[in-house]
Design a protein around this motif. Sequence first.
Motif, PDB file in Angstrom:
ATOM      1  N   MET A   2       0.892  -1.143   0.049  1.00  0.00           N
ATOM      2  CA  MET A   2       0.039  -0.073   0.034  1.00  0.00           C
ATOM      3  C   MET A   2       0.930   1.092  -0.087  1.00  0.00           C
ATOM      4  O   MET A   2       1.845   1.376   0.726  1.00  0.00           O
ATOM      5  CB  MET A   2      -0.861   0.146   1.035  1.00  0.00           C
ATOM      6  CG  MET A   2      -1.581   1.357   1.573  1.00  0.00           C
ATOM      7  SD  MET A   2      -2.755   1.000   3.120  1.00  0.00           S
ATOM      8  CE  MET A   2      -3.242   2.707   3.043  1.00  0.00           C
ATOM      9  N   GLU A   3       0.696   2.060  -0.790  1.00  0.00           N
ATOM     10  CA  GLU A   3       1.233   3.617  -0.835  1.00  0.00           C
ATOM     11  C   GLU A   3       0.592   4.498   0.077  1.00  0.00           C
ATOM     12  O   GLU A   3      -0.760   4.516   0.597  1.00  0.00           O
ATOM     13  CB  GLU A   3       1.204   4.041  -2.166  1.00  0.00           C
ATOM     14  CG  GLU A   3       2.188   3.458  -3.344  1.00  0.00           C
ATOM     15  CD  GLU A   3       2.280   4.239  -4.510  1.00  0.00           C
ATOM     16  OE1 GLU A   3       2.285   5.328  -4.027  1.00  0.00           O
ATOM     17  OE2 GLU A   3       2.361   3.554  -5.258  1.00  0.00           O
ATOM     18  N   CYS A   4       1.433   5.340   0.807  1.00  0.00           N
ATOM     19  CA  CYS A   4       0.822   6.398   1.826  1.00  0.00           C
ATOM     20  C   CYS A   4      -0.279   7.180   1.037  1.00  0.00           C
ATOM     21  O   CYS A   4       0.030   7.640  -0.008  1.00  0.00           O
ATOM     22  CB  CYS A   4       1.969   7.226   2.176  1.00  0.00           C
ATOM     23  SG  CYS A   4       1.837   8.210   3.516  1.00  0.00           S
ATOM     24  N   ARG A   5      -1.084   7.313   2.023  1.00  0.00           N
ATOM     25  CA  ARG A   5      -2.506   8.309   1.280  1.00  0.00           C
ATOM     26  C   ARG A   5      -1.861   9.753   1.269  1.00  0.00           C
ATOM     27  O   ARG A   5      -1.563  10.419   2.433  1.00  0.00           O
ATOM     28  CB  ARG A   5      -3.675   8.276   2.144  1.00  0.00           C
ATOM     29  CG  ARG A   5      -4.617   7.189   1.642  1.00  0.00           C
ATOM     30  CD  ARG A   5      -5.868   7.103   2.287  1.00  0.00           C
ATOM     31  NE  ARG A   5      -5.742   6.895   3.836  1.00  0.00           N
ATOM     32  CZ  ARG A   5      -5.752   5.911   4.129  1.00  0.00           C
ATOM     33  NH1 ARG A   5      -5.614   4.738   3.589  1.00  0.00           N
ATOM     34  NH2 ARG A   5      -5.552   5.730   5.529  1.00  0.00           N
ATOM     35  N   LEU A   6      -1.584  10.437   0.288  1.00  0.00           N
ATOM     36  CA  LEU A   6      -1.313  11.787   0.247  1.00  0.00           C
ATOM     37  C   LEU A   6      -2.052  12.534   0.798  1.00  0.00           C
ATOM     38  O   LEU A   6      -3.526  12.720   0.839  1.00  0.00           O
ATOM     39  CB  LEU A   6      -1.389  12.212  -1.423  1.00  0.00           C
ATOM     40  CG  LEU A   6      -0.600  13.654  -1.483  1.00  0.00           C
ATOM     41  CD1 LEU A   6       0.846  13.408  -1.222  1.00  0.00           C
ATOM     42  CD2 LEU A   6      -0.726  13.875  -3.066  1.00  0.00           C
ATOM     43  N   GLY A   7      -1.733  13.404   1.809  1.00  0.00           N
ATOM     44  CA  GLY A   7      -2.367  14.327   2.773  1.00  0.00           C
ATOM     45  C   GLY A   7      -3.143  13.785   4.046  1.00  0.00           C
ATOM     46  O   GLY A   7      -3.963  14.333   4.452  1.00  0.00           O
ATOM     47  N   CYS A   8      -2.904  12.288   4.287  1.00  0.00           N
ATOM     48  CA  CYS A   8      -3.221  12.004   5.523  1.00  0.00           C
ATOM     49  C   CYS A   8      -2.772  12.603   6.820  1.00  0.00           C
ATOM     50  O   CYS A   8      -3.569  12.974   7.699  1.00  0.00           O
ATOM     51  CB  CYS A   8      -3.193  10.476   5.516  1.00  0.00           C
ATOM     52  SG  CYS A   8      -3.713   9.331   6.770  1.00  0.00           S
ATOM     53  N   GLY A   9      -1.568  12.198   7.008  1.00  0.00           N
ATOM     54  CA  GLY A   9      -0.753  12.872   8.096  1.00  0.00           C
ATOM     55  C   GLY A   9      -1.175  11.907   9.496  1.00  0.00           C
ATOM     56  O   GLY A   9      -0.363  12.556  10.372  1.00  0.00           O
ATOM     57  N   ALA A  10      -1.934  11.050   9.547  1.00  0.00           N
ATOM     58  CA  ALA A  10      -2.143  10.361  10.580  1.00  0.00           C
ATOM     59  C   ALA A  10      -0.937   9.836  11.361  1.00  0.00           C
ATOM     60  O   ALA A  10      -0.901  10.106  12.511  1.00  0.00           O
ATOM     61  CB  ALA A  10      -2.898   9.041  10.273  1.00  0.00           C
ATOM     62  N   CYS A  11       0.101   9.472  10.681  1.00  0.00           N
ATOM     63  CA  CYS A  11       1.334   8.955  11.350  1.00  0.00           C
ATOM     64  C   CYS A  11       2.280  10.186  11.713  1.00  0.00           C
ATOM     65  O   CYS A  11       3.309   9.902  12.475  1.00  0.00           O
ATOM     66  CB  CYS A  11       2.163   7.958  10.525  1.00  0.00           C
ATOM     67  SG  CYS A  11       2.802   9.162   8.930  1.00  0.00           S
ATOM     68  N   CYS A  12       1.845  11.317  11.396  1.00  0.00           N
ATOM     69  CA  CYS A  12       2.346  12.662  11.933  1.00  0.00           C
ATOM     70  C   CYS A  12       1.817  13.149  13.045  1.00  0.00           C
ATOM     71  O   CYS A  12       2.024  14.278  13.704  1.00  0.00           O
ATOM     72  CB  CYS A  12       2.631  13.585  10.834  1.00  0.00           C
ATOM     73  SG  CYS A  12       3.884  12.749   9.507  1.00  0.00           S
ATOM     74  N   ILE A  13       0.609  12.639  13.382  1.00  0.00           N
ATOM     75  CA  ILE A  13       0.049  13.175  14.717  1.00  0.00           C
ATOM     76  C   ILE A  13      -0.308  12.024  15.774  1.00  0.00           C
ATOM     77  O   ILE A  13      -0.210  12.429  16.858  1.00  0.00           O
ATOM     78  CB  ILE A  13      -1.514  13.528  13.857  1.00  0.00           C
ATOM     79  CG1 ILE A  13      -1.442  14.632  12.809  1.00  0.00           C
ATOM     80  CG2 ILE A  13      -2.507  13.989  15.086  1.00  0.00           C
ATOM     81  CD1 ILE A  13      -2.660  14.830  12.119  1.00  0.00           C
ATOM     82  N   ALA A  14      -0.852  10.929  15.288  1.00  0.00           N
ATOM     83  CA  ALA A  14      -1.456  10.069  16.602  1.00  0.00           C
ATOM     84  C   ALA A  14      -0.170   9.511  17.239  1.00  0.00           C
ATOM     85  O   ALA A  14      -0.450   9.506  18.571  1.00  0.00           O
ATOM     86  CB  ALA A  14      -2.050   8.827  15.814  1.00  0.00           C
ATOM     87  N   PRO A  15       0.961   9.238  16.881  1.00  0.00           N
ATOM     88  CA  PRO A  15       1.872   8.450  17.635  1.00  0.00           C
ATOM     89  C   PRO A  15       2.835   9.410  18.429  1.00  0.00           C
ATOM     90  O   PRO A  15       2.952  10.776  17.897  1.00  0.00           O
ATOM     91  CB  PRO A  15       2.623   7.484  16.673  1.00  0.00           C
ATOM     92  CG  PRO A  15       2.522   7.925  15.313  1.00  0.00           C
ATOM     93  CD  PRO A  15       1.306   8.889  15.350  1.00  0.00           C
ATOM     94  N   SER A  16       3.518   9.009  19.580  1.00  0.00           N
ATOM     95  CA  SER A  16       4.241   9.855  20.059  1.00  0.00           C
ATOM     96  C   SER A  16       5.698   9.481  19.736  1.00  0.00           C
ATOM     97  O   SER A  16       5.942   8.534  18.975  1.00  0.00           O
ATOM     98  CB  SER A  16       4.302   9.500  21.632  1.00  0.00           C
ATOM     99  OG  SER A  16       4.756   8.083  21.829  1.00  0.00           O
ATOM    100  N   ILE A  17       6.652  10.333  19.454  1.00  0.00           N
ATOM    101  CA  ILE A  17       7.954  10.402  19.292  1.00  0.00           C
ATOM    102  C   ILE A  17       8.980  10.716  20.502  1.00  0.00           C
ATOM    103  O   ILE A  17       8.692  11.670  20.927  1.00  0.00           O
ATOM    104  CB  ILE A  17       8.552  10.926  17.916  1.00  0.00           C
ATOM    105  CG1 ILE A  17       7.646  10.579  16.639  1.00  0.00           C
ATOM    106  CG2 ILE A  17      10.104  10.866  17.777  1.00  0.00           C
ATOM    107  CD1 ILE A  17       7.868  11.263  15.563  1.00  0.00           C
ATOM    108  N   ASN A  18       9.743   9.673  20.812  1.00  0.00           N
ATOM    109  CA  ASN A  18      10.345   9.942  22.337  1.00  0.00           C
ATOM    110  C   ASN A  18      11.883  10.675  21.967  1.00  0.00           C
ATOM    111  O   ASN A  18      12.544  10.578  22.873  1.00  0.00           O
ATOM    112  CB  ASN A  18      10.403   8.633  22.965  1.00  0.00           C
ATOM    113  CG  ASN A  18       8.971   8.184  23.199  1.00  0.00           C
ATOM    114  OD1 ASN A  18       8.282   9.165  23.737  1.00  0.00           O
ATOM    115  ND2 ASN A  18       8.841   6.948  23.468  1.00  0.00           N
ATOM    116  N   THR A  19      12.294  10.843  20.782  1.00  0.00           N
ATOM    117  CA  THR A  19      13.573  11.436  20.659  1.00  0.00           C
ATOM    118  C   THR A  19      13.308  12.768  19.983  1.00  0.00           C
ATOM    119  O   THR A  19      12.390  12.993  19.372  1.00  0.00           O
ATOM    120  CB  THR A  19      14.219  10.370  19.626  1.00  0.00           C
ATOM    121  OG1 THR A  19      13.664  10.616  18.471  1.00  0.00           O
ATOM    122  CG2 THR A  19      14.453   9.092  20.157  1.00  0.00           C
ATOM    123  N   ALA A  20      14.260  13.761  20.029  1.00  0.00           N
ATOM    124  CA  ALA A  20      14.287  14.963  19.324  1.00  0.00           C
ATOM    125  C   ALA A  20      14.018  14.800  17.848  1.00  0.00           C
ATOM    126  O   ALA A  20      14.635  13.855  16.933  1.00  0.00           O
ATOM    127  CB  ALA A  20      15.693  15.543  19.696  1.00  0.00           C
TER     128      ALA A  20
END
Length: 83
Positions: A1-19
């Motif tokens: 599956m290709e990333c859905r253009l303009g989705c952004g869910a992976c840049c919103i929902a998860p936390s990122i614990n590194t700088a």
Amino acid sequence: MECRLGCGACCIAPSINTAIPGMPHGKPANVRCVNLTDDNLCVLFETPDRPELCAQFEATRENCGNSSAEAIKILTDLEDATR
């Protein structure tokens, strides 16, 4: 599956614990990454500054479902389950 253009869910929902660029203390869950544009595109995509965690994320039906809204729900549930 290709990333859905303009989705952004992976840049919103998860936390990122590194700088990450623009967020030196990481990113809390359910907070928009500062590198996500208004039309939900990552300005770091395909650049050397893109965090390794982000580069490892795979757009799959299991992770992203059938819509952006479904992706947010799935990724939020995964975040909650692994907290």
